[in-house]
Design a protein around this motif. Sequence first.
Motif, mmCIF file in Angstrom:
data_model
loop_
_atom_site.group_PDB
_atom_site.id
_atom_site.type_symbol
_atom_site.label_atom_id
_atom_site.label_comp_id
_atom_site.label_asym_id
_atom_site.label_seq_id
_atom_site.Cartn_x
_atom_site.Cartn_y
_atom_site.Cartn_z
ATOM 1 N N PRO A 1 0.974 -1.183 -0.074
ATOM 2 C CA PRO A 1 -0.155 -0.047 -0.003
ATOM 3 C C PRO A 1 0.825 1.331 0.162
ATOM 4 O O PRO A 1 1.808 1.332 0.713
ATOM 5 N N ALA A 2 0.509 2.200 -0.827
ATOM 6 C CA ALA A 2 1.085 3.617 -0.637
ATOM 7 C C ALA A 2 0.201 4.613 -0.102
ATOM 8 O O ALA A 2 -1.076 4.509 -0.511
ATOM 9 N N PRO A 3 0.991 5.724 0.200
ATOM 10 C CA PRO A 3 -0.043 6.782 0.764
ATOM 11 C C PRO A 3 -0.620 7.379 -0.422
ATOM 12 O O PRO A 3 -0.251 7.702 -1.389
ATOM 13 N N ASP A 4 -1.674 8.411 -0.130
ATOM 14 C CA ASP A 4 -2.349 8.974 -1.333
ATOM 15 C C ASP A 4 -1.533 10.470 -0.973
ATOM 16 O O ASP A 4 -1.605 10.922 -0.323
ATOM 17 N N LEU A 5 -0.938 10.778 -2.284
ATOM 18 C CA LEU A 5 -0.233 11.709 -2.622
ATOM 19 C C LEU A 5 -0.718 13.104 -3.340
ATOM 20 O O LEU A 5 -0.152 13.923 -3.749
ATOM 21 N N SER A 6 -2.206 12.511 -3.562
ATOM 22 C CA SER A 6 -2.874 13.675 -4.545
ATOM 23 C C SER A 6 -2.503 15.055 -3.756
ATOM 24 O O SER A 6 -2.497 16.033 -4.650
ATOM 25 N N THR A 7 -2.950 15.506 -2.500
ATOM 26 C CA THR A 7 -2.902 16.516 -2.065
ATOM 27 C C THR A 7 -1.648 17.187 -2.076
ATOM 28 O O THR A 7 -1.338 18.510 -2.449
ATOM 29 N N ALA A 8 -0.492 16.345 -1.794
ATOM 30 C CA ALA A 8 0.910 16.985 -1.797
ATOM 31 C C ALA A 8 1.075 17.413 -3.246
ATOM 32 O O ALA A 8 2.011 18.360 -3.505
ATOM 33 N N ILE A 9 0.729 16.712 -4.430
ATOM 34 C CA ILE A 9 1.195 16.770 -5.817
ATOM 35 C C ILE A 9 0.190 17.828 -6.422
ATOM 36 O O ILE A 9 0.545 18.791 -7.125
ATOM 37 N N LEU A 10 -1.146 17.769 -5.992
ATOM 38 C CA LEU A 10 -2.211 18.669 -6.724
ATOM 39 C C LEU A 10 -2.505 20.061 -5.964
ATOM 40 O O LEU A 10 -3.242 20.939 -6.559
ATOM 41 N N GLY A 11 -2.207 19.940 -4.511
ATOM 42 C CA GLY A 11 -2.497 21.207 -3.742
ATOM 43 C C GLY A 11 -3.774 20.706 -2.795
ATOM 44 O O GLY A 11 -4.412 19.631 -3.147
ATOM 45 N N PRO A 12 -3.949 21.411 -1.953
ATOM 46 C CA PRO A 12 -5.195 21.140 -0.902
ATOM 47 C C PRO A 12 -6.495 21.125 -1.595
ATOM 48 O O PRO A 12 -7.276 20.561 -1.201
ATOM 49 N N GLU A 13 -6.714 21.712 -2.700
ATOM 50 C CA GLU A 13 -7.760 21.875 -3.465
ATOM 51 C C GLU A 13 -8.243 20.614 -3.906
ATOM 52 O O GLU A 13 -9.641 20.283 -4.178
ATOM 53 N N ALA B 1 -13.376 13.405 -9.417
ATOM 54 C CA ALA B 1 -12.107 14.117 -8.572
ATOM 55 C C ALA B 1 -12.120 15.607 -8.647
ATOM 56 O O ALA B 1 -12.885 16.103 -9.794
ATOM 57 N N ALA B 2 -11.475 16.275 -7.873
ATOM 58 C CA ALA B 2 -11.476 17.622 -7.956
ATOM 59 C C ALA B 2 -11.061 18.131 -9.255
ATOM 60 O O ALA B 2 -11.344 19.231 -9.688
ATOM 61 N N THR B 3 -10.052 17.377 -10.089
ATOM 62 C CA THR B 3 -9.677 17.752 -11.248
ATOM 63 C C THR B 3 -10.337 17.304 -12.418
ATOM 64 O O THR B 3 -9.866 17.705 -13.421
#
Length: 100
Positions: free
Chosen positions: A57-69, A80-82
């Motif tokens: 399992p890997a951590p969800d890095l979407s916030t770190a990559i795409l920003g808090p939004e 998804a937000a994007t």
Amino acid sequence: MDCERCREAISAGLDGEAGARESARAEEHRQGCAACRTWAELAAVVTRRVRTGPADPAPDLSTAILGPEAALSGAACGCAATCGCGCQQGRSCRCAPQVA
């Protein structure tokens, strides 16, 4: 070459550690030995399964990559937000299939 040395050479070959001469001698032995051919086939299956097992399992890095939004999706449709269809701004979702 006896069976034990042949199997060691097969194993080394599967690990990318066998030399050309060793591999050739093992192949020559295998051609005349049904037991070593079977062993080689099973060893290849085991090696493939070990190397292609499930990923950890890997951590969800979407916030770190795409920003808090990216974490603020909140769309009832599940987009998804994007996604870009407008549902994140309160407009109707134009994606298919929509999640109820």
